[in-house]
Design a protein around this motif. Structure first.
Motif, PDB file in Angstrom:
ATOM      1  N   LEU A 216       7.163 -65.837  26.141  1.00 47.38           N
ATOM      2  CA  LEU A 216       7.951 -64.623  25.912  1.00 47.38           C
ATOM      3  C   LEU A 216       7.721 -64.076  24.511  1.00 47.38           C
ATOM      4  CD1 LEU A 216      11.354 -65.513  27.636  1.00 47.38           C
ATOM      5  CD2 LEU A 216       9.409 -64.248  28.558  1.00 47.38           C
ATOM      6  N   PHE A 217       7.547 -64.961  23.531  1.00 46.38           N
ATOM      7  CA  PHE A 217       7.289 -64.506  22.162  1.00 46.38           C
ATOM      8  C   PHE A 217       5.938 -63.800  22.080  1.00 46.38           C
ATOM      9  CE2 PHE A 217       5.474 -65.302  17.927  1.00 46.38           C
ATOM     10  CZ  PHE A 217       6.406 -64.625  17.154  1.00 46.38           C
ATOM     11  N   ILE A 218       4.926 -64.349  22.746  1.00 38.54           N
ATOM     12  CA  ILE A 218       3.597 -63.720  22.745  1.00 38.54           C
ATOM     13  C   ILE A 218       3.666 -62.338  23.388  1.00 38.54           C
ATOM     14  CG2 ILE A 218       1.263 -63.875  23.693  1.00 38.54           C
ATOM     15  CD1 ILE A 218       1.498 -66.920  23.425  1.00 38.54           C
ATOM     16  N   VAL A 293      -1.633 -55.979  28.488  1.00 39.72           N
ATOM     17  CA  VAL A 293      -0.851 -57.142  28.028  1.00 39.72           C
ATOM     18  C   VAL A 293      -0.621 -58.113  29.188  1.00 39.72           C
ATOM     19  CG1 VAL A 293       1.411 -57.887  27.190  1.00 39.72           C
ATOM     20  CG2 VAL A 293       0.279 -55.919  26.144  1.00 39.72           C
ATOM     21  N   GLN A 294      -0.294 -57.575  30.370  1.00 34.03           N
ATOM     22  CA  GLN A 294      -0.071 -58.434  31.524  1.00 34.03           C
ATOM     23  C   GLN A 294      -1.351 -59.133  31.968  1.00 34.03           C
ATOM     24  OE1 GLN A 294       2.693 -59.520  32.963  1.00 34.03           O
ATOM     25  NE2 GLN A 294       3.712 -58.442  31.296  1.00 34.03           N
ATOM     26  N   LEU A 295      -2.482 -58.450  31.838  1.00 29.35           N
ATOM     27  CA  LEU A 295      -3.757 -59.104  32.151  1.00 29.35           C
ATOM     28  C   LEU A 295      -3.988 -60.294  31.224  1.00 29.35           C
ATOM     29  CD1 LEU A 295      -6.239 -56.141  32.838  1.00 29.35           C
ATOM     30  CD2 LEU A 295      -5.289 -57.768  34.489  1.00 29.35           C
ATOM     31  N   ILE A 296      -3.699 -60.091  29.932  1.00 33.06           N
ATOM     32  CA  ILE A 296      -3.861 -61.177  28.966  1.00 33.06           C
ATOM     33  C   ILE A 296      -2.905 -62.316  29.290  1.00 33.06           C
ATOM     34  CG2 ILE A 296      -3.607 -61.807  26.529  1.00 33.06           C
ATOM     35  CD1 ILE A 296      -4.410 -58.927  25.825  1.00 33.06           C
ATOM     36  N   ASP A 297      -1.664 -61.951  29.616  1.00 33.89           N
ATOM     37  CA  ASP A 297      -0.662 -62.986  29.907  1.00 33.89           C
ATOM     38  C   ASP A 297      -0.998 -63.756  31.184  1.00 33.89           C
ATOM     39  OD1 ASP A 297       2.000 -64.276  29.614  1.00 33.89           O
ATOM     40  OD2 ASP A 297       2.427 -63.181  31.448  1.00 33.89           O
ATOM     41  N   ASN A 299      -3.860 -64.111  32.732  1.00 35.75           N
ATOM     42  CA  ASN A 299      -5.159 -64.781  32.802  1.00 35.75           C
ATOM     43  C   ASN A 299      -5.453 -65.705  31.624  1.00 35.75           C
ATOM     44  OD1 ASN A 299      -6.593 -63.410  35.235  1.00 35.75           O
ATOM     45  ND2 ASN A 299      -5.734 -61.700  34.085  1.00 35.75           N
ATOM     46  N   VAL A 300      -4.671 -65.599  30.551  1.00 34.24           N
ATOM     47  CA  VAL A 300      -4.958 -66.418  29.372  1.00 34.24           C
ATOM     48  C   VAL A 300      -3.743 -67.248  28.968  1.00 34.24           C
ATOM     49  CG1 VAL A 300      -5.719 -66.423  26.972  1.00 34.24           C
ATOM     50  CG2 VAL A 300      -6.646 -64.732  28.561  1.00 34.24           C
ATOM     51  N   SER A 301      -2.683 -66.578  28.475  1.00 32.97           N
ATOM     52  CA  SER A 301      -1.577 -67.315  27.869  1.00 32.97           C
ATOM     53  C   SER A 301      -0.766 -68.118  28.886  1.00 32.97           C
ATOM     54  CB  SER A 301      -0.653 -66.345  27.114  1.00 32.97           C
ATOM     55  OG  SER A 301      -0.149 -65.348  27.980  1.00 32.97           O
ATOM     56  N   PHE A 306       1.532 -73.013  30.782  1.00 35.72           N
ATOM     57  CA  PHE A 306       2.247 -73.708  31.853  1.00 35.72           C
ATOM     58  C   PHE A 306       1.440 -74.837  32.473  1.00 35.72           C
ATOM     59  CE2 PHE A 306       4.555 -69.530  32.083  1.00 35.72           C
ATOM     60  CZ  PHE A 306       5.697 -70.024  31.486  1.00 35.72           C
ATOM     61  N   SER A 307       0.110 -74.708  32.488  1.00 35.09           N
ATOM     62  CA  SER A 307      -0.681 -75.823  32.997  1.00 35.09           C
ATOM     63  C   SER A 307      -0.578 -77.018  32.064  1.00 35.09           C
ATOM     64  CB  SER A 307      -2.136 -75.401  33.171  1.00 35.09           C
ATOM     65  OG  SER A 307      -2.708 -75.009  31.930  1.00 35.09           O
ATOM     66  N   LYS A 308      -0.443 -76.754  30.767  1.00 35.28           N
ATOM     67  CA  LYS A 308      -0.295 -77.846  29.797  1.00 35.28           C
ATOM     68  C   LYS A 308       1.117 -78.429  29.828  1.00 35.28           C
ATOM     69  CE  LYS A 308      -4.436 -77.624  27.955  1.00 35.28           C
ATOM     70  NZ  LYS A 308      -5.397 -78.760  28.075  1.00 35.28           N
ATOM     71  N   SER A 309       2.122 -77.567  29.957  1.00 33.81           N
ATOM     72  CA  SER A 309       3.503 -78.052  29.881  1.00 33.81           C
ATOM     73  C   SER A 309       3.956 -78.737  31.163  1.00 33.81           C
ATOM     74  CB  SER A 309       4.455 -76.900  29.557  1.00 33.81           C
ATOM     75  OG  SER A 309       4.403 -75.905  30.562  1.00 33.81           O
ATOM     76  N   THR A 310       3.395 -78.344  32.325  1.00 34.37           N
ATOM     77  CA  THR A 310       3.814 -78.942  33.600  1.00 34.37           C
ATOM     78  C   THR A 310       2.727 -79.790  34.245  1.00 34.37           C
ATOM     79  OG1 THR A 310       3.090 -77.007  34.881  1.00 34.37           O
ATOM     80  CG2 THR A 310       5.346 -76.993  34.036  1.00 34.37           C
TER      81      THR A 310
END
Length: 364
Positions: A216-218, A293-297, A299-301, A306-310
């Motif tokens: 959300l901050f990004i 911005v949504q494309l970046i979110d 496909n990247v962030s 979430f793959s790292k956190s879960t």
């Protein structure tokens, strides 16, 4: 088996089915309370490290540490709400300059022109509107209902926030007592597995919600940059509002885009900008920027965070959110990932040899 035993078996089965049905009906009726408890548990996970900091580093008593933490949370929420006051005031002033009668006449004229055009192509717009319950939009009857819904939503949010803070206070204050009582009611042969599952779930959910805050901050920063580039008034506040909508996966960005475009158009009323040469192009450019911005979110962030956190594959997360949204709506989409992550942890602890569980939890 005798007829008496068969009859007793049938009665017992019917009783069990009835009891389960009543339990499910009861849970359905208290869905709101369950949601409050789930949100309170999330609050507890996020706030407990700060409570520990106050107790260990600043030597606060447990109750004082909990109260101080919740007061800071209330001040933070109040500060965020106050940020929106200038936006609401400015938009209200702009709307006061709007000629509602002229707007409605133009709207009805546009609707009439569209209807005539579609009728010339054998498309009955009025029949479509009636079948879709859209007739109230032709004479602005939807505005009072819309305002009533906003007031009702604000009231529900206020009651929900108060309930969550109240429940969170006791969860934080009596954390040790709750943990001890929970351990005491566990069966001895399953206690170790359950406690291991709870500890792992606690760890992974903490990582997930921290990842969500980072995401959300990004998005907030990227939206703010887009709004600044195109000279949008109250850029930070609108960016914050749009970032909050992104808590709802996939649907939230669509709502954020709609809200941003409406706010930009309303802001142009006060400046007297020409709609076709200034307001509309600016709105389109901003929407394109938000789409980037949504494309970046997407496909990247988001996949990285979430793959790292879960420890789940992005496609796995997407399917889980999609299925939860179909079954339980927006609420399901919000809680889908933490609930699914918890199920994976429990499955690995209790069914480690199951092939499906083993395939899904190989990264846990």
């Amino acid at each position: 088996m005798t007829s008496k035993e068969l009859s007793l078996g049938i009665v017992r089965a019917v009783g069990i089915i009835a009891a389960i049905s009543l339990l499910l009906f009861f849970l359905y009726k208290i869905t709101t309370v369950i949601v409050y408890c789930i949100v309170s548990v999330v609050f507890t996970l996020l706030l407990y490290p700060f409570v520990l900091f106050l107790r260990r580093k600043l030597k606060f008593r447990n109750t004082l540490a909990v109260v101080t933490t919740l007061i800071l949370v209330i001040l933070l929420i109040s500060g965020i709400i106050l940020l929106f006051v200038p936006l609401i005031v400015s938009q209200g002033e702009n709307l006061s300059l709007l000629d509602i009668n002229s707007l409605e006449n133009n709207y009805n004229q546009l609707l009439s022109d569209v209807t005539l055009y579609l009728n010339s192509h054998n498309i009955d717009l009025q029949q479509i509107a009636k079948s879709s319950n859209l007739t109230s939009f032709s004479n602005f009857e939807f505005i009072p209902n819309f305002l009533n819904n906003i007031v009702s939503t604000i009231g529900n949010i206020g009651m929900g926030l108060a309930s969550v803070l109240f429940i969170s206070f006791f969860l934080l204050k009596e954390r040790i007592a709750f943990a001890t009582a929970f351990k005491n009611v566990l069966p001895l042969d399953q206690k170790e597995k359950v406690l291991n599952s709870v500890e792992k779930i606690n760890e992974m959910l903490s990582r997930y919600f921290l990842g969500l805050l980072l995401q959300l901050f990004i998005i907030l920063v990227l939206y703010f940059i887009v709004f600044l580039i195109f000279g949008v008034d109250n850029a930070l506040i609108i960016a914050l509002l749009c970032a909050v909508f992104n808590i709802v996966p996939y649907v939230g960005p669509i709502i954020a885009t709609f809200v941003a475009s409406v706010l930009i158009m309303i802001s142009s009323i006060g400046t007297g900008a020409d709609f076709s040469t200034e307001t509309l192009p600016t709105t389109i450019y901003v929407l394109i920027g938000m789409f980037v911005v949504q494309l970046i979110d997407n496909n990247v962030s988001s996949p990285l965070i979430f793959s790292k956190s879960t420890n789940s594959h992005p496609l796995e997360i997407f399917l889980v959110i999609l299925i939860a949204g179909i079954l339980f709506g927006i609420t399901g989409m919000i809680i889908a990932v933490p609930f699914y992550t918890s199920l994976k942890v429990i499955g690995k602890e209790f069914l480690p040899e199951n092939r499906i569980i083993k395939a899904l939890t190989k990264n846990l």
